[in-house]
Design a protein around this motif. Structure first.
Motif, short mmCIF file in Angstrom:
data_model
loop_
_atom_site.label_atom_id
_atom_site.label_comp_id
_atom_site.label_asym_id
_atom_site.label_seq_id
_atom_site.Cartn_x
_atom_site.Cartn_y
_atom_site.Cartn_z
N ALA A 330 0.86 -1.07 -0.02
CA ALA A 330 0.06 -0.03 -0.02
C ALA A 330 0.85 1.18 0.11
N PRO A 331 0.39 2.38 -0.69
CA PRO A 331 1.26 3.58 -0.46
C PRO A 331 1.53 4.03 0.82
N CYS A 332 2.82 4.49 0.94
CA CYS A 332 3.47 5.11 2.27
C CYS A 332 2.54 6.34 2.52
N THR A 333 2.19 6.10 3.83
CA THR A 333 1.37 7.35 4.45
C THR A 333 2.16 7.99 5.51
N LYS A 334 1.96 9.28 5.90
CA LYS A 334 2.77 10.16 6.80
C LYS A 334 1.99 11.07 7.17
N TRP A 335 1.99 11.69 8.55
CA TRP A 335 1.14 12.86 8.82
C TRP A 335 1.98 14.12 8.57
N GLU A 336 1.16 15.45 8.07
CA GLU A 336 1.74 16.46 7.67
C GLU A 336 1.11 17.59 8.55
N VAL A 337 1.78 18.35 9.20
CA VAL A 337 1.23 19.51 10.05
C VAL A 337 1.87 20.63 9.47
N THR A 338 0.67 21.95 9.67
CA THR A 338 0.87 23.09 9.40
C THR A 338 1.61 23.82 10.62
N ALA A 339 1.77 25.27 10.37
CA ALA A 339 2.24 25.98 11.54
C ALA A 339 1.46 26.32 12.56
N TRP A 340 1.86 26.50 13.84
CA TRP A 340 1.10 26.70 14.98
C TRP A 340 0.31 28.08 14.77
N THR A 341 -0.86 28.33 15.28
CA THR A 341 -1.76 29.46 15.26
C THR A 341 -1.25 30.25 16.52
N GLN A 342 -1.47 31.54 16.48
CA GLN A 342 -1.16 32.38 17.70
C GLN A 342 -1.86 31.88 18.62
N CYS A 343 -1.57 32.11 20.12
CA CYS A 343 -2.21 31.79 21.17
C CYS A 343 -3.39 32.46 21.38
N SER A 344 -4.53 31.84 21.67
CA SER A 344 -5.77 32.29 21.88
C SER A 344 -6.27 33.25 22.86
N VAL A 345 -5.33 33.62 23.82
CA VAL A 345 -5.37 34.72 24.51
C VAL A 345 -4.21 35.60 24.74
N GLY A 350 -3.87 29.96 27.31
CA GLY A 350 -4.73 29.80 26.09
C GLY A 350 -4.33 28.56 25.48
N LEU A 351 -4.78 28.40 24.31
CA LEU A 351 -4.70 27.32 23.16
C LEU A 351 -4.23 27.78 22.00
N LYS A 352 -3.40 26.87 21.43
CA LYS A 352 -3.09 27.28 19.89
C LYS A 352 -3.08 25.69 19.22
N THR A 353 -3.56 25.97 17.67
CA THR A 353 -3.93 25.00 17.17
C THR A 353 -3.13 24.86 15.88
N ARG A 354 -3.20 23.71 15.09
CA ARG A 354 -2.57 23.49 14.06
C ARG A 354 -3.68 22.37 13.27
N GLN A 355 -3.18 22.38 11.90
CA GLN A 355 -3.98 21.43 11.05
C GLN A 355 -3.01 20.24 10.71
N VAL A 356 -3.51 18.83 11.11
CA VAL A 356 -2.88 17.61 11.00
C VAL A 356 -3.60 16.78 10.13
#
Length: 600
Positions: A330-345, A350-356
């Protein structure tokens, strides 16, 4: 006898005047003795160990383990093993050899595993009772019956009659045989018959003292294997007491089931065997699978062992097969992430998020195709500077002076940030900053520039201009008054004109005056020229055709004088078209279409 070996032998003399169930048939006609032994040595060498050797003509042989163990019983003759030989453990069943059948049983319940081997006999050759030692021996008991008279004494001689002789060739066939090493194709070398066989004289099934037709063993089927342990079965035929072959329906009893005999027990010659393909070298993407040749020897149908390569024949060129082949997972798979967002406060925790996302070959796939255990976190806590509680906040001072430049004030907003909870209380009112202050007099009452409204733009397009009035005004004794421009700051003077409508003008239709009527009398046409020009008075094709002015229009002048004679008539039917085509200016058409050309 060593002290570690405890064997108890019991000899029992039995003159068979009344038959007993534990004695065999031959003991009813001649004296027998019962031999019993108990093998209790606990420690033995690993593998096959001899318990006892049972002589020929013995019958009703029983070998029993005293307690459950991981050891196995085995039966061996001078020609090979009958049960559990060469480390091949056979399933429970009946196995033929030494002129009789050996019943091998092993209960299925693990807590009651205790092996038992029984044979009715009589044996046609010596038999060795063996123990395959793997763990502590818990004891093995064996017993059998054996005649004590000379082997030539038969039931017939005991009754004073000479033994009967038959010329039938089937008299030399036994119900079961053990194939001797070196015999190919399942052939069997028969052994001399024993008249005390459990199947009756000459391989007769249920012969006894019967004088009618009976089933006899005629031959054996070919061995199922040429080496490595095969099987063959007995073939029965119906014969008369004299040995003549009869039809099967003549024998009154049912035909006995075939008996299975082991044959060709010697190991097969070493040979090259191609191994199975290995697993793919990778778990995803493209890899390879490999396999190898191995030199093996088949000992039994269930045992194949590896032997040195030198014992196998040289490989043939025809056997050169690929030992490696590609494989695609099966094709090789891997996780890719984006840059962290700024802190919510801006302060505190607070909390910061990114897309995975899960990707395979650059394209996004479902998250279930990636290893969920390796998925990076999509959010995490962030810590900004400590938040200020119960503190005063304020804005900048206003630029406008409220209440006049002499007594006016400037204003600002002041706000208290309370604590996180009521326990921390409110701000200290004694520390509250002021929200008003007097206006600075030099700036508040100084002269300033005042501007009027802008005038309309001079052009609708193409950079027009507009203007406004700019006056220097001073606040004096409560009123605003105009003063000289030198009283105001010349560098801060607003512009009194600016450009407007900078967009270029679109092209327009241009046209000339109408021309004179095409006729001096009657109906004619006026025309004019129309051109599309841009803002630079150049020809253009961007004007709207729907807005194009008309280039011709009809005109009516004074009535033309019509000839008085009656000869002014139309000579052709299409003279109306001549008039519409403006051909009446020509004398020829005026003469042939006089009425149409001179009509009002």
């Amino acid at each position: 006898m060593p002290s570690s070996v405890y064997i108890i032998l019991v000899a029992a003399w039995a003159w068979v005047y009344s038959a007993r169930g534990e004695e065999c048939h031959m003991c009813r006609l001649s004296p027998c003795r019962k031999v019993t032994g108990l093998f209790t040595r606990s420690r033995l060498p690993m593998g096959y160990n001899l318990i006892a050797r049972v002589p020929p003509r013995a019958c009703n042989l029983t070998v029993t383990e005293l307690q459950p163990s991981s050891n196995y019983l085995a039966i061996r003759t001078d020609h090979g093993y009958i049960i559990n030989g060469n480390w091949a453990i056979l399933p429970p069943g009946r196995y033929m050899g030494a002129g009789t059948g050996f019943f091998y049983s092993r209960p299925r319940t693990p807590a009651e595993v205790r092996e038992v081997i029984q044979a009715p006999g009589p044996l046609t050759m010596p038999v060795d009772v063996m123990l395959i030692y793997q763990s502590t021996n818990t004891g093995v008991k064996y017993e059998y019956w054996h005649p004590i008279v000379h082997p030539d004494i038969t039931p017939a001689t005991l009754q004073g009659r000479p033994p009967s002789r038959s010329s039938s060739p089937l008299r030399q066939v036994l119900p079961a045989y053990q194939a001797r090493p070196g015999v190919e194709g399942g052939a069997v070398d028969p052994l001399p018959p024993d008249p005390r066989s459990s199947l009756g004289a000459g391989g007769v099934v249920g012969a006894g003292e019967s004088t009618g037709p009976s089933w006899r063993v005629w031959k054996f089927t070919p061995c199922s294997r040429t080496c490595g342990g095969g099987q063959q079965q007995t073939v029965y035929i119906c014969t008369s007491p004299a040995g003549a072959i009869l039809s099967d329906d003549v024998c009154g009893s049912p035909k006995p089931p075939p008996q299975t005999v082991h044959c060709n027990p010697r190991p097969c010659p070493p040979s090259w065997q191609l191994g199975e393909w290995s697993q793919c070298s990778v778990t995803c993407g493209s890899g390879v699978m490999t396999r190898t040749w191995a030199c093996v020897q088949e000992v039994t149908p269930t045992l194949t062992r590896s032997v040195p390569p030198a014992t196998c024949p040289a490989p043939l060129r025809a056997t050169m097969v690929p030992l490696i082949q590609p494989c695609t997972m099966a094709p090789c798979t891997k996780w890719e992430v984006t840059a962290w967002t700024q802190c919510s406060v801006e302060c505190g925790t607070g909390l910061k998020t990114r897309q995975v996302t899960c990707r395979a070959d650059g394209r996004r796939v479902g998250a279930d195709e990636c290893n969920i255990q390796e998925k990076p976190p999509s959010q995490q806590l962030c810590h900004a500077h400590s938040c200020a509680h119960h503190t005063w906040f304020y804005t900048d001072w206003s630029e406008e002076c409220f209440g006049g430049c002499e007594d006016g004030v400037q204003r600002r907003r002041v706000w208290c940030l309370p604590g996180v909870n009521s326990v921390e209380g409110e701000c200290d009112l004694t520390q509250r900053p002021p929200d008003t202050r007097p206006c600075p007099l030099p700036n508040a009452c100084a002269a300033a520039w005042f501007t009027g409204p802008w005038s309309p733009c001079s052009d609708e397009c193409g950079n027009g201009t507009r203007s406004r009035e700019v006056v220097c005004v001073v606040f004096l004794r409560g009123t605003f008054r105009a003063t000289l421009d030198i009283e105001c700051d010349a560098t801060a003077k607003p512009n009194d004109s600016q450009t407007c409508n900078p967009d270029p003008c679109p092209p327009h239709w241009y046209y000339t005056d109408w021309s004179a009527c095409s006729r001096t009398c009657g109906r004619g046409t006026k025309t004019r020229a129309v051109q599309c020009l841009d803002q630079h008075q150049q020809l253009s094709t961007r004007c709207s055709i729907a807005d194009k002015p008309v280039t011709a229009r009809p005109c009516v002048e004074k009535p033309c004088n019509k000839p008085s004679d009656r000869s002014c008539v139309d000579r052709f039917r299409n003279c109306v078209m001549v008039q519409q085509a403006r051909l009446c200016r020509y004398s020829y058409y005026r003469s042939v279409c006089c009425a149409s050309c001179f009509q009002q």
